[in-house]
Write a protein that holds these residues in place. Structure first.
Motif, PDB file in Angstrom:
ATOM      1  N   MET A  11       0.851  -1.192   0.000  1.00 21.22           N
ATOM      2  CA  MET A  11       0.000   0.000   0.000  1.00 21.22           C
ATOM      3  C   MET A  11       0.884   1.239   0.000  1.00 21.22           C
ATOM      4  O   MET A  11       1.707   1.415   0.892  1.00 21.22           O
ATOM      5  N   ILE A  44       0.545   4.904   0.676  1.00 22.12           N
ATOM      6  CA  ILE A  44      -0.387   5.850   1.287  1.00 22.12           C
ATOM      7  C   ILE A  44       0.230   7.246   1.270  1.00 22.12           C
ATOM      8  O   ILE A  44       1.344   7.445   1.746  1.00 22.12           O
ATOM      9  N   ALA A  94      -4.395   6.556  -2.052  1.00 23.08           N
ATOM     10  CA  ALA A  94      -3.530   5.377  -2.008  1.00 23.08           C
ATOM     11  C   ALA A  94      -3.537   4.619  -3.328  1.00 23.08           C
ATOM     12  O   ALA A  94      -4.512   4.657  -4.069  1.00 23.08           O
ATOM     13  N   LYS A 114      -9.190  -2.755   2.483  1.00 25.43           N
ATOM     14  CA  LYS A 114      -9.796  -1.465   2.813  1.00 25.43           C
ATOM     15  C   LYS A 114     -10.291  -1.428   4.251  1.00 25.43           C
ATOM     16  O   LYS A 114      -9.982  -0.515   5.010  1.00 25.43           O
ATOM     17  N   ILE A 133      -6.545  -0.017   5.324  1.00 24.72           N
ATOM     18  CA  ILE A 133      -6.639   1.384   4.892  1.00 24.72           C
ATOM     19  C   ILE A 133      -7.472   2.196   5.870  1.00 24.72           C
ATOM     20  O   ILE A 133      -7.111   3.314   6.225  1.00 24.72           O
ATOM     21  N   ILE A 147      -8.971   5.221  -3.898  1.00 18.71           N
ATOM     22  CA  ILE A 147      -7.972   4.156  -3.826  1.00 18.71           C
ATOM     23  C   ILE A 147      -7.818   3.560  -5.219  1.00 18.71           C
ATOM     24  O   ILE A 147      -8.803   3.226  -5.865  1.00 18.71           O
TER      25      ILE A 147
END
Length: 166
Positions: free
Chosen positions: A58, A60, A72, A97, A101, A116
């Motif tokens: 990921m 971010i 992201a 998610k 996230i 995303i």
């Protein structure tokens, strides 16, 4: 990339993030292995049900994402010799998610499910990266209806941190 010193970040970009007035996030690259069920929930001779794994990376709060009005980019990478992720991508994305996230990106207003970018990396027949568009069902808290587009000439291909396939 936002500096590590900034740690917990609040940024305001109403025009770029439209439905978000402010977002609190912990920027960085998060790498982990994620177990997921494949739907083949049959016990083996030892009574165990096989669980598959994929690699997840990921990105971010990366400036490349912010420039594209995203929070992201998430790369889901199938394991070579394992079960591919394509048929389970919406379930894997939902796990990421809701389990990850949502822990590092906190919108003050609105939702982030549409901020995303999902990228699937597969090895067969050759290594290929595809952007996966997914629809979010807020009532069920789940992604569905995946659609794939090949990813070419993108920053993630140049700056990718995933280890090569064996």
């Amino acid at each position: 990339m936002l500096s590590k010193e900034e740690g917990f970040i609040i940024f305001k970009r109403k025009q770029e993030l439209s439905n978000l007035d402010s977002v609190h996030l912990w920027p960085g690259i998060y790498k982990f292995e994620l177990p997921y069920l494949t739907g083949h929930n049959v016990r083996d001779n030892d009574g165990l049900v096989k669980v598959s794994n994929c690699d997840v990376e990921m990105h971010i709060g990366d400036q490349n994402n912010l420039d594209q009005h995203l929070i992201a980019t998430v790369i889901i990478s199938a394991k070579k010799g394992g079960v591919g992720t394509t048929n389970f991508i919406e379930h894997i994305a939902t796990l990421i998610k809701t389990g990850y996230i949502d822990q590092v990106v906190l919108p003050k207003y609105g939702a982030i499910y549409d901020r995303i970018r999902w990228v699937e990396r597969n090895y067969y027949p050759d290594e290929i990266y595809q952007v996966v568009s997914l629809e979010w069902n807020s009532e069920l808290n789940h992604y569905s209806n995946p659609k794939w587009i090949n990813l070419e000439n993108d920053w993630i291909l140049k700056e990718n941190k995933l280890k090569p396939y064996d």
